[in-house]
Design an enzyme around this catalytic site. Structure first.
Site, short mmCIF file in Angstrom:
data_model
loop_
_atom_site.label_atom_id
_atom_site.label_comp_id
_atom_site.label_asym_id
_atom_site.label_seq_id
_atom_site.Cartn_x
_atom_site.Cartn_y
_atom_site.Cartn_z
CD GLU A 236 -25.23 -2.39 -96.48
OE1 GLU A 236 -25.02 -1.67 -95.49
OE2 GLU A 236 -26.35 -2.50 -97.01
CD GLU B 35 -26.78 0.96 -100.98
OE1 GLU B 35 -26.03 1.16 -101.96
OE2 GLU B 35 -26.77 -0.08 -100.31
C1 1HE Z 1 -35.35 -6.64 -107.75
C2 1HE Z 1 -34.13 -6.13 -107.27
C3 1HE Z 1 -34.14 -5.46 -106.01
C4 1HE Z 1 -33.77 -7.04 -109.18
N1 1HE Z 1 -35.30 -5.38 -105.36
N2 1HE Z 1 -36.48 -6.52 -107.06
N3 1HE Z 1 -30.40 -2.68 -105.21
C5 1HE Z 1 -30.32 -2.14 -106.44
O1 1HE Z 1 -30.55 -0.97 -106.64
C6 1HE Z 1 -30.01 -3.10 -107.57
C7 1HE Z 1 -31.24 -3.29 -108.41
N4 1HE Z 1 -31.07 -4.37 -109.38
C8 1HE Z 1 -30.33 -4.23 -110.51
O2 1HE Z 1 -29.62 -3.26 -110.72
C9 1HE Z 1 -30.39 -5.37 -111.49
O3 1HE Z 1 -31.61 -6.07 -111.25
C10 1HE Z 1 -29.21 -6.36 -111.42
C11 1HE Z 1 -27.94 -5.69 -111.94
C12 1HE Z 1 -28.98 -6.86 -109.99
C13 1HE Z 1 -29.55 -7.60 -112.27
O4 1HE Z 1 -29.92 -7.20 -113.58
P1 1HE Z 1 -30.71 -8.21 -114.53
O5 1HE Z 1 -30.87 -7.53 -115.87
O6 1HE Z 1 -30.08 -9.55 -114.48
O7 1HE Z 1 -32.16 -8.42 -113.84
P2 1HE Z 1 -33.45 -7.46 -113.86
O8 1HE Z 1 -34.22 -7.67 -115.14
O9 1HE Z 1 -33.10 -6.05 -113.55
O10 1HE Z 1 -34.29 -8.01 -112.63
C14 1HE Z 1 -34.96 -9.26 -112.67
C15 1HE Z 1 -36.10 -9.20 -111.66
O11 1HE Z 1 -35.55 -9.01 -110.35
C16 1HE Z 1 -37.01 -8.01 -111.89
O12 1HE Z 1 -38.30 -8.38 -111.46
P3 1HE Z 1 -39.45 -8.84 -112.51
O13 1HE Z 1 -40.63 -9.15 -111.65
O14 1HE Z 1 -39.65 -7.68 -113.42
O15 1HE Z 1 -38.90 -10.05 -113.23
C17 1HE Z 1 -36.46 -6.96 -110.96
O16 1HE Z 1 -37.43 -5.99 -110.58
C18 1HE Z 1 -36.10 -7.82 -109.77
N5 1HE Z 1 -35.08 -7.19 -108.94
N6 1HE Z 1 -33.16 -6.39 -108.19
C19 1HE Z 1 -36.44 -5.88 -105.88
N7 1HE Z 1 -33.04 -4.98 -105.46
C20 1HE Z 1 -30.22 -2.31 -95.72
S1 1HE Z 1 -30.01 -1.09 -96.83
C21 1HE Z 1 -29.47 -1.78 -98.31
C22 1HE Z 1 -29.77 -0.80 -99.40
C23 1HE Z 1 -29.67 -1.43 -100.76
O17 1HE Z 1 -29.36 -2.57 -100.93
S2 1HE Z 1 -30.02 -0.35 -102.03
C24 1HE Z 1 -29.60 -1.22 -103.47
C25 1HE Z 1 -30.77 -1.96 -104.03
#
Ligand code: 1HE
Length: 260
Positions: A114, A134
């Protein structure tokens, strides 16, 4: 030169170009409230003299979307207001003072997509991938995605991304118009800066018209659209700098269109 921004944003300047980086690599540049508010405040008043901004992300990903750790216990009304805050921030990007080039790599997902869609140009690196997780999280887009994304790829493709979790690759995204430039991994920022330099060299009134008038004209019917186009054309050609540039072309001193 540094400007004051949110801790999760890093700003630096290269002459008339501003480089704004999402700077939460440890959290994949997930958008928490301070980051979205920081984007809003930055684009509401870009630093003096900046004529184009390149928006990019630190680490291996452009942006993982909404910071899911902040969802918490919001009421429906609080959820609406939160989404409106995102709308305000992203509107400041799309309808702000300076053109914005987004450089995309790795995850460009959810709210990250977005955010990218509110920029005026998107340069993708080969590592980029696009998704809207989402629906898998049980929520809906809230950062303007349902308005901006169908205008780029069509509502039917956005519905597919949301309903099935479909992920588009950088090449697919390029074919669909999610990016308009596709670069090798590691080359995106240089390309984004080069494009921003070209944009910054335009007459500001033309950039203003492209940012503010073009998307609105594109939403109008033919008669109103053509009339609006004529109004903007009249205003743009009356700029003194436009006259200087036309004279310089006629006197063979100006840049000429060349094929590659
Ligand atoms: C996060 C987030 C996040 C990572 N919020 N903490 N977005 C999503 O559903 C996407 C969620 N993220 C992922 O699918 C993956 O993290 C990625 C593909 C982006 C990257 O993968 P990777 O293997 O490089 O990283 P990781 O091991 O999954 O994440 C590293 C850290 O970032 C980890 O935290 P840690 O404390 O365990 O090290 C994750 O929890 C953190 N992290 N993504 C919070 N999104 C206005 S409405 C909009 C609605 C949306 O955007 S919904 C989609 C949300």
């Amino acid at each position: 030169m540094q400007a004051r921004t949110a801790a999760s944003l890093h700003f630096e300047r290269q002459d008339a170009i501003g480089l704004l980086r999402l700077d939460r690599a440890a959290k994949r540049n997930a958008l928490n409230d301070p980051t979205v508010e920081g984007l809003r405040d930055f684009f509401a008043a870009p630093p003096e003299g900046v004529r184009a901004v390149v928006l990019h992300g630190a680490g291996d990903h452009f942006c993982a979307g909404l910071d899911l750790s902040e969802l918490g216990e919001r009421s429906a009304a609080e959820g609406v207001l939160h989404s409106r805050m995102w709308h305000e921030a992203f509107a400041r990007i799309q309808f702000g003072a300076v053109p914005v080039v987004a450089v995309l790599h790795g995850a460009v997902v959810g709210g990250g997509l977005e955010l990218a869609c509110s920029a005026h140009l998107r340069v993708a690196e080969a590592s980029a991938f696009y998704a809207l997780p989402e629906a898998q999280r049980g929520i809906f887009v809230g950062g303007g995605g349902s308005v901006r994304l169908p205008r780029i790829i069509g509502a039917h493709r956005m519905a597919d991304m949301m309903l099935t979790g479909r992920v588009y690759s950088a090449e697919e995204g390029q074919a669909l118009g999610l990016s308009t430039y596709l670069e090798r991994t590691g080359q995106g920022l240089a390309k984004g800066i080069a494009l921003a330099q070209r944009i910054a060299a335009n007459v500001p009134m033309t950039n203003f018209a492209v940012m503010h008038a073009l998307p609105r004209i594109a939403e109008l019917g033919q008669d109103a659209g053509l009339f609006m186009e004529s109004l903007i054309a009249g205003i743009a050609q009356s700029e003194p700098e436009a006259k200087v540039r036309m004279t310089s072309f006629l006197e063979k001193r100006a840049w000429k269109v060349k094929k590659h």
